[in-house]
Write a protein that holds these residues in place. Structure first.
Motif, PDB file in Angstrom:
ATOM      1  N   GLN A 146       0.829  -1.203   0.000  1.00  0.00           N
ATOM      2  CA  GLN A 146       0.000   0.000   0.000  1.00  0.00           C
ATOM      3  C   GLN A 146       0.868   1.259   0.000  1.00  0.00           C
ATOM      4  O   GLN A 146       0.553   2.251  -0.645  1.00  0.00           O
ATOM      5  CB  GLN A 146      -0.941  -0.004   1.216  1.00  0.00           C
ATOM      6  CG  GLN A 146      -1.915   1.158   1.219  1.00  0.00           C
ATOM      7  CD  GLN A 146      -2.852   1.168   0.033  1.00  0.00           C
ATOM      8  OE1 GLN A 146      -3.797   0.412  -0.027  1.00  0.00           O
ATOM      9  NE2 GLN A 146      -2.575   2.020  -0.954  1.00  0.00           N
ATOM     10  N   MET A 147       1.973   1.177   0.719  1.00  0.00           N
ATOM     11  CA  MET A 147       2.878   2.323   0.767  1.00  0.00           C
ATOM     12  C   MET A 147       3.428   2.622  -0.641  1.00  0.00           C
ATOM     13  O   MET A 147       3.528   3.783  -1.035  1.00  0.00           O
ATOM     14  CB  MET A 147       4.028   2.010   1.740  1.00  0.00           C
ATOM     15  CG  MET A 147       4.788   3.228   2.184  1.00  0.00           C
ATOM     16  SD  MET A 147       3.734   4.357   3.117  1.00  0.00           S
ATOM     17  CE  MET A 147       4.807   5.775   3.144  1.00  0.00           C
ATOM     18  N   ASP A 148       3.732   1.544  -1.390  1.00  0.00           N
ATOM     19  CA  ASP A 148       4.197   1.744  -2.776  1.00  0.00           C
ATOM     20  C   ASP A 148       3.163   2.543  -3.566  1.00  0.00           C
ATOM     21  O   ASP A 148       3.491   3.461  -4.317  1.00  0.00           O
ATOM     22  CB  ASP A 148       4.392   0.384  -3.482  1.00  0.00           C
ATOM     23  CG  ASP A 148       5.621  -0.342  -2.978  1.00  0.00           C
ATOM     24  OD1 ASP A 148       6.476   0.303  -2.339  1.00  0.00           O
ATOM     25  OD2 ASP A 148       5.708  -1.568  -3.205  1.00  0.00           O
ATOM     26  N   GLU A 149       1.887   2.165  -3.387  1.00  0.00           N
ATOM     27  CA  GLU A 149       0.809   2.848  -4.127  1.00  0.00           C
ATOM     28  C   GLU A 149       0.672   4.298  -3.667  1.00  0.00           C
ATOM     29  O   GLU A 149       0.468   5.201  -4.470  1.00  0.00           O
ATOM     30  CB  GLU A 149      -0.533   2.114  -3.939  1.00  0.00           C
ATOM     31  CG  GLU A 149      -0.577   0.715  -4.509  1.00  0.00           C
ATOM     32  CD  GLU A 149      -0.200   0.677  -5.986  1.00  0.00           C
ATOM     33  OE1 GLU A 149      -0.832   1.386  -6.787  1.00  0.00           O
ATOM     34  OE2 GLU A 149       0.736  -0.079  -6.326  1.00  0.00           O
ATOM     35  N   ILE A 150       0.778   4.504  -2.364  1.00  0.00           N
ATOM     36  CA  ILE A 150       0.625   5.865  -1.830  1.00  0.00           C
ATOM     37  C   ILE A 150       1.736   6.775  -2.379  1.00  0.00           C
ATOM     38  O   ILE A 150       1.477   7.881  -2.880  1.00  0.00           O
ATOM     39  CB  ILE A 150       0.638   5.859  -0.281  1.00  0.00           C
ATOM     40  CG1 ILE A 150      -0.625   5.176   0.260  1.00  0.00           C
ATOM     41  CG2 ILE A 150       0.747   7.277   0.274  1.00  0.00           C
ATOM     42  CD1 ILE A 150      -0.678   5.027   1.781  1.00  0.00           C
ATOM     43  N   VAL A 202      -5.594   0.309  -2.196  1.00  0.00           N
ATOM     44  CA  VAL A 202      -6.111   1.455  -2.948  1.00  0.00           C
ATOM     45  C   VAL A 202      -5.042   1.783  -3.987  1.00  0.00           C
ATOM     46  O   VAL A 202      -3.856   1.912  -3.653  1.00  0.00           O
ATOM     47  CB  VAL A 202      -6.357   2.665  -2.032  1.00  0.00           C
ATOM     48  CG1 VAL A 202      -6.967   3.817  -2.812  1.00  0.00           C
ATOM     49  CG2 VAL A 202      -7.258   2.287  -0.867  1.00  0.00           C
ATOM     50  N   SER A 203      -5.455   1.933  -5.237  1.00  0.00           N
ATOM     51  CA  SER A 203      -4.464   2.055  -6.314  1.00  0.00           C
ATOM     52  C   SER A 203      -3.869   3.452  -6.402  1.00  0.00           C
ATOM     53  O   SER A 203      -4.468   4.442  -5.974  1.00  0.00           O
ATOM     54  CB  SER A 203      -5.118   1.722  -7.658  1.00  0.00           C
ATOM     55  OG  SER A 203      -5.924   2.809  -8.055  1.00  0.00           O
ATOM     56  N   ARG A 204      -2.701   3.520  -7.027  1.00  0.00           N
ATOM     57  CA  ARG A 204      -2.005   4.803  -7.204  1.00  0.00           C
ATOM     58  C   ARG A 204      -2.826   5.793  -8.040  1.00  0.00           C
ATOM     59  O   ARG A 204      -2.783   6.992  -7.803  1.00  0.00           O
ATOM     60  CB  ARG A 204      -0.622   4.565  -7.812  1.00  0.00           C
ATOM     61  CG  ARG A 204      -0.627   3.854  -9.136  1.00  0.00           C
ATOM     62  CD  ARG A 204       0.774   3.447  -9.545  1.00  0.00           C
ATOM     63  NE  ARG A 204       1.335   2.443  -8.644  1.00  0.00           N
ATOM     64  CZ  ARG A 204       2.618   2.072  -8.635  1.00  0.00           C
ATOM     65  NH1 ARG A 204       3.477   2.649  -9.443  1.00  0.00           N
ATOM     66  NH2 ARG A 204       3.044   1.139  -7.814  1.00  0.00           N
ATOM     67  N   VAL A 205      -3.584   5.247  -8.993  1.00  0.00           N
ATOM     68  CA  VAL A 205      -4.388   6.125  -9.857  1.00  0.00           C
ATOM     69  C   VAL A 205      -5.464   6.820  -9.016  1.00  0.00           C
ATOM     70  O   VAL A 205      -5.658   8.045  -9.091  1.00  0.00           O
ATOM     71  CB  VAL A 205      -5.054   5.293 -10.989  1.00  0.00           C
ATOM     72  CG1 VAL A 205      -5.952   6.156 -11.840  1.00  0.00           C
ATOM     73  CG2 VAL A 205      -3.995   4.595 -11.813  1.00  0.00           C
ATOM     74  N   GLU A 206      -6.122   6.015  -8.191  1.00  0.00           N
ATOM     75  CA  GLU A 206      -7.172   6.567  -7.314  1.00  0.00           C
ATOM     76  C   GLU A 206      -6.576   7.593  -6.335  1.00  0.00           C
ATOM     77  O   GLU A 206      -7.141   8.659  -6.084  1.00  0.00           O
ATOM     78  CB  GLU A 206      -7.778   5.394  -6.532  1.00  0.00           C
ATOM     79  CG  GLU A 206      -9.165   5.637  -6.026  1.00  0.00           C
ATOM     80  CD  GLU A 206      -9.728   4.382  -5.347  1.00  0.00           C
ATOM     81  OE1 GLU A 206     -10.534   4.562  -4.440  1.00  0.00           O
ATOM     82  OE2 GLU A 206      -9.353   3.256  -5.714  1.00  0.00           O
TER      83      GLU A 206
END
Ligand code: UDX
Length: 447
Positions: free
Chosen positions: A280-284, A388-392
């Motif tokens: 998740q941290m990667d996505e954030i 939660v995705s990076r795009v969102e």
């Protein structure tokens, strides 16, 4: 005789976690500013002393230390229930030995509510104990009245099925979904709920309840607590170093902020010891970078993810002077885990918040931010979905930092109103300021 001229010796006992220590130390500094004649012994482990020794503090606050009988700060996140167990079982004896050796002897104890044994210690030493609750009054009320959850069939409950059910029976607390209660339905939260409930109930046996909240921000729940307890309930918040903001400070990140446009920077901090999953941290990180919004990020040593960041995209620090940063004119938003201190600091600074709660009281705090106070937004998906995705995230951050949209303007107006309330509370004669005076008078009379 003027009660303020008597010599009070306060033994301050923090729960050994950053958010708790900071709140208690700030209160001690305020007490010492109000009454320079007071003596305060701030009692910490040898390990915490090494973290705190260099911080500036008034001369009448001294550290008194005991051996490292509890796991190190680093292990708190890994084994929260074990950490709590050791606080319950290993801390009392060395603290009692230390208190008995203090010279002059303490005339009052100011202890974190989680140190339940401090109440008994006060009795043995024949001094009053003030219990310091460093989370919201709402969370205190929920824990204190935990029986109601059980009586209404709401505990235990499977949040994946019942998270949307509404609870409306906690005295003074506004309607709240089960999913927005502190995260005590599963995992580490479930293992520590008994301890938290017991801690809140132990307040019955103390002589004062001190809340780091601001009366005007939680007046209905605080009024019910005042009715319930036969002793004073004082709100003194926010317990954050606003009284040190006047002194000048400069360093690399403040200079970088100086060079940024007003309200353009997102400040990102997930508190002092927890983090989301690595995936998740990667996505954030990718999402915030992709948003194009400049950021100041407290990475707490997690630097590898930020190797490509230059001063055009943002600034990454290991730790910072958070309140000073939040009060900087360049900060336009605060990505927060919703810790209580951070929440109040965001309000005090008048900065809208994007809340991403991770654990415990951060869920009800985030609900307060987004729904009760309307000074921010939160990721609804958190807790309910895996990733939660990076795009969102990128889209969400862009929307959040837009101060021109109707939503953005309303949020900013609202946080300015609450900021004003907070500033009035700590100004001379305000609710928090008067309560600190009243507490000082009270413990002077007890001498
Ligand atoms: C936890 C709970 O989440 C919180 O609700 C409870 O009241 C205390 O325990 P924590 O996760 O540490 O606290 O968060 P928070 O309450 O926000 O406290 C963190 C403190 O560290 C804040 O006062 C913040 O200003 C400070 N901080 C954080 C810094 O000074 N610099 C930083 O870089 C990051």
């Amino acid at each position: 005789m003027d009660p303020m001229s008597k010599r009070i010796h306060l033994a301050a006992l923090p729960y050994p976690g950053r958010g708790h220590i900071n709140a208690l130390m700030n209160l001690c500094k305020l007490l010492s500013l109000k009454n320079p004649n007071i003596l305060i012994s701030f009692i910490v482990t040898d390990e915490w002393f090494t973290f705190l020794a260099a911080d500036p503090k008034p001369q009448n606050i001294h550290f008194a230390t005991f051996p490292n009988v509890i796991p190190s700060e680093l292990r708190r996140a890994d084994d929260f229930p074990g950490f709590i167990r050791s606080i319950q079982t290993h801390m009392e004896a060395p603290v009692e030995t230390l208190l008995r050796r203090l010279d002059p002897p303490p005339t009052a104890i100011l202890a974190d509510t989680f140190l339940t044994w401090a109440v008994q210690l006060g009795k043995c030493l024949n001094v009053p104990v003030a219990s310091l609750w460093p989370m919201s009054a709402t969370v205190f009320s929920i824990l204190y009245h935990f029986d109601l959850l059980e009586e209404n069939g709401h505990f235990p409950a499977d949040l994946s099925e019942r998270g949307e059910e509404i609870v409306d029976y906690f005295p003074g607390v506004s309607k709240i979904r089960l999913a927005d209660l502190p995260s005590f339905f599963s995992g580490n939260g479930l293992q520590s709920v008994g301890f938290a409930v017991k801690s809140a109930r132990f307040v019955d046996k103390s002589q004062f309840l001190i809340s780091t909240s601001v009366y005007e921000l939680e007046s209905s729940v605080i009024d019910t607590l005042k009715e319930k307890f036969p002793f004073p309930v004082y709100t003194i918040g926010p317990s954050t170093p606003y009284f040190e903001l006047e002194s000048s400070a400069t360093n690399d990140y403040l200079r970088w902020l100086d060079s940024q446009a007003e309200g353009s920077v997102l400040y990102v901090s997930q508190g002092s010891y927890l983090s989301v999953s690595s995936a998740q941290m990667d996505e954030i990180v990718a999402g915030v970078k992709a948003s194009g919004v400049r950021f100041l990020w407290v990475a707490r040593g997690d630097d590898d993810r930020f190797k490509d960041v230059d001063r055009e995209t943002g600034m990454v620090v290991g730790w910072c002077d958070q309140l000073r940063v939040l009060c900087h004119r360049a900060i336009g938003g605060f990505w927060t885990h919703g810790g209580w201190n951070s929440t109040l600091e965001g309000v005090f600074a008048g900065v809208p918040m994007l809340a991403w709660p991770i654990f415990w009281d951060q869920f009800p705090n985030s609900k307060k931010i987004a729904e009760d106070w309307k000074v921010g937004v939160r990721f609804k998906a958190v807790g309910g979905r895996d990733l939660v995705s990076r795009v969102e995230i990128a889209e969400f951050v862009k929307r959040f930092m837009n101060s021109e949209s109707i939503e953005g303007r309303e949020m900013r107006n609202r946080v300015s109103e609450l900021q004003e309330i907070c500033r009035r509370a700590v100004a001379k004669g305000g609710s928090s300021d008067s309560n600190i005076d009243a507490f000082l008078s009270h413990i002077s009379v007890e001498l």
